[in-house]
Design a protein around this motif. Structure first.
Motif, PDB file in Angstrom:
ATOM      1  N   THR A   1       0.850  -1.244  -0.336  1.00 53.06           N
ATOM      2  CA  THR A   1      -0.369   0.258  -0.041  1.00 53.06           C
ATOM      3  C   THR A   1       0.832   1.436   0.257  1.00 53.06           C
ATOM      4  O   THR A   1      -0.022   1.991   0.326  1.00 53.06           O
TER       5      THR A   1
ATOM      6  N   ASP B   1       2.362   4.348  -0.552  1.00 52.59           N
ATOM      7  CA  ASP B   1       2.162   5.775  -1.534  1.00 52.59           C
ATOM      8  C   ASP B   1       3.128   6.499  -1.918  1.00 52.59           C
ATOM      9  O   ASP B   1       3.475   7.463  -0.654  1.00 52.59           O
TER      10      ASP B   1
ATOM     11  N   ARG C   1       2.085  10.390  -0.288  1.00 54.01           N
ATOM     12  CA  ARG C   1       2.043  10.429   1.091  1.00 54.01           C
ATOM     13  C   ARG C   1       2.898   9.340   1.928  1.00 54.01           C
ATOM     14  O   ARG C   1       1.811   8.085   2.281  1.00 54.01           O
TER      15      ARG C   1
ATOM     16  N   LYS D   1       4.246   6.333   4.227  1.00 54.19           N
ATOM     17  CA  LYS D   1       3.686   6.206   6.061  1.00 54.19           C
ATOM     18  C   LYS D   1       4.235   6.851   7.069  1.00 54.19           C
ATOM     19  O   LYS D   1       5.392   7.186   7.016  1.00 54.19           O
TER      20      LYS D   1
ATOM     21  N   ARG E   1     -10.574  10.804  17.052  1.00 57.11           N
ATOM     22  CA  ARG E   1     -10.725   9.027  17.003  1.00 57.11           C
ATOM     23  C   ARG E   1     -11.471   8.527  17.595  1.00 57.11           C
ATOM     24  O   ARG E   1     -11.699   9.308  19.286  1.00 57.11           O
TER      25      ARG E   1
ATOM     26  N   ARG F   1     -12.185  11.408   3.825  1.00 57.01           N
ATOM     27  CA  ARG F   1     -12.034  11.871   5.495  1.00 57.01           C
ATOM     28  C   ARG F   1     -12.337  13.242   5.337  1.00 57.01           C
ATOM     29  O   ARG F   1     -12.332  13.983   4.552  1.00 57.01           O
TER      30      ARG F   1
ATOM     31  N   PRO G   1      -9.019  12.390   0.958  1.00 58.21           N
ATOM     32  CA  PRO G   1      -8.381  10.969  -0.030  1.00 58.21           C
ATOM     33  C   PRO G   1      -8.166   9.861   1.382  1.00 58.21           C
ATOM     34  O   PRO G   1      -8.171  10.598   2.471  1.00 58.21           O
ATOM     35  N   MET G   2      -8.626   9.121   1.531  1.00 51.87           N
ATOM     36  CA  MET G   2      -8.715   7.987   2.245  1.00 51.87           C
ATOM     37  C   MET G   2      -7.232   7.937   3.311  1.00 51.87           C
ATOM     38  O   MET G   2      -6.164   7.588   1.395  1.00 51.87           O
ATOM     39  N   ARG G   3      -6.873   7.531   3.661  1.00 58.08           N
ATOM     40  CA  ARG G   3      -5.793   7.106   4.250  1.00 58.08           C
ATOM     41  C   ARG G   3      -4.929   5.227   3.135  1.00 58.08           C
ATOM     42  O   ARG G   3      -6.303   4.908   3.530  1.00 58.08           O
ATOM     43  N   ASN G   4      -3.486   5.720   3.509  1.00 55.00           N
ATOM     44  CA  ASN G   4      -3.054   3.602   3.348  1.00 55.00           C
ATOM     45  C   ASN G   4      -3.263   3.162   2.650  1.00 55.00           C
ATOM     46  O   ASN G   4      -3.370   1.603   2.231  1.00 55.00           O
TER      47      ASN G   4
ATOM     48  N   SER H   1      -8.606   2.703   5.389  1.00 50.04           N
ATOM     49  CA  SER H   1      -7.538   3.881   5.812  1.00 50.04           C
ATOM     50  C   SER H   1      -8.121   4.058   7.844  1.00 50.04           C
ATOM     51  O   SER H   1      -6.802   4.931   8.117  1.00 50.04           O
TER      52      SER H   1
END
Lengths: 134, 239
Positions: free
Chosen positions: A7, A9, A12, A14, A26, B67, B92-95, B153
């Motif tokens: 995954t 990116d 962006r 990690k 959260r 998000r 945008p969604m993460r991960n 995400s």
């Protein structure tokens, strides 16, 4: 497993620290997770500090006595209280994570958190009082 | 009908272009305006280059995951006024790798999800005319996964490990293990019994919070662990 598409990116990258500790918006579970990580890091650092302090013993009684005198200072005792919080929280949440992680009580993991961390907080308050008065 | 101007601070990125940045748009909203509709208004009236995914507009297709103010949501069902903020941050969604603006590459998601075995039942099996086996209702929830990627995400471990299988694939794997319908579940259990499988989860349960369909992927991961723990104990005692 090797053929799983990563995954990654490039736009962006990690950011584990942000991923672990950015708890804005959260749930309680992520707060518990972040605090568990934080206390784990703190306890690991403490372990090395503890070993280095113990090494004072090989330098003779004078160096050890001077450390003991320092350890009785109220500011140092405050650090002990912080350490105690890390220990009791990590222990209580660790029990929860171990149980839930084996599939025990996972449907009631929030209740488990409140009960175990509640017990930990009682232990913490008693311990903190004893640190300053004992 | 009450109307208000709301600022939308939107993540912008184009491949081969400048570094990602946020761009603010002002949109006239009423109490029925959803975030997705506001984004479509922006695209229609202010900037036709704004890219997003969407389809059904009623939380069935799972394509408009994004998000919103830092939380994973389906843009089509989040009403702007319910957010109670004068500025709405949309990302945008993460991960998953970002492709353009609010669109991420879902390739790694489906790579994992399909490997886990696609869910086997559909709600249509519960129609009056369907012949449903006794007790099958208990297995309904996992079928509700709309493959939106919100759980992935939200997961803090997905933000650390690019090869973690993630909550959606693990939940789908548990679904097959739980009710295999003639499939051999052992290869799946072997697949998830690894460093980047179900043991990689650190019990943050953010996937449960993010899931818009009540699948509760975190619970499914723990069920996989329980099954694997039982299997290891049985092996330890030669049974």
């Amino acid at each position: 497993m090797d053929d799983i598409q990563p995954t990654t990116d490039p736009v962006r990258p990690k950011a584990p620290l942000r991923s672990w500790f950015d708890v804005r918006g959260r749930s309680m579970s992520t707060l518990a997770f972040a605090l568990n990580r934080l206390t784990a890091v703190g306890l690991t650092i403490y372990l090395f500090l503890h070993l280095s302090v113990l090494s004072l013993l090989v330098r003779g009684p004078e160096s050890w006595d001077s450390f003991v005198a320092l350890a009785k200072h109220p500011l140092f005792l405050l650090l002990d209280v912080v350490l105690l919080f890390g220990v009791v929280y990590h222990m209580a949440n660790g029990i929860r994570v171990a149980l839930v992680g084996m599939g025990v009580g996972h449907a009631r993991h929030k209740t488990l958190f409140y009960v175990l961390v509640g017990i930990a907080l009682v232990l913490f308050v008693v311990g903190a009082v004893l640190i300053f008065t004992g | 009908m009450v109307e208000r101007d709301i600022d939308f601070k939107v993540f912008r990125y184009k491949q081969g272009g400048a570094a990602p940045a946020y761009q603010t748009f002002r949109v006239r909203c009423d109490e029925n305006t959803t975030v997705l509709v506001a984004l479509q208004d922006i695209r229609r009236d202010q900037d036709g280059t704004l890219i997003m995914r969407h389809s059904c507009h009623h939380a069935s297709c799972g394509t408009c995951g994004m998000r919103i103010n830092g939380r994973e949501e389906l843009g089509c069902v989040v009403k702007v006024f319910d957010l109670n903020t004068s500025t709405v941050v949309v990302e945008p969604m993460r991960n998953m790798p970002v492709i353009s603006d609010l669109v991420v590459d879902m390739g790694p998601f489906y790579d994992r999800f399909n490997s886990a075995g696609m869910p086997l039942m559909r709600e249509s099996e519960f129609l009056d005319e369907a012949d449903v086996a006794e007790g099958l209702e208990a297995y309904m929830r996992c079928e509700n996964c709309i493959e939106c990627n919100l759980c992935v995400s939200a997961c803090p471990i997905m933000g650390t490990d690019p090869t973690y299988l993630g909550p959606a694939a693990l939940a789908a794997a548990w679904r097959v293990v739980e009710e295999p319908r003639g499939l051999d579940a052992k290869p799946l259990l072997d697949w998830v019994d690894s460093q980047n499988g179900c043991w990689r989860c650190h019990v943050a349960y953010e996937c449960n919070e993010a899931c818009p369909s009540g699948v509760f992927p975190g619970d499914k991961i723990m069920s996989l662990r329980r099954e694997l723990t039982k299997r290891k104990f049985r092996r330890l005692f030669g049974r």
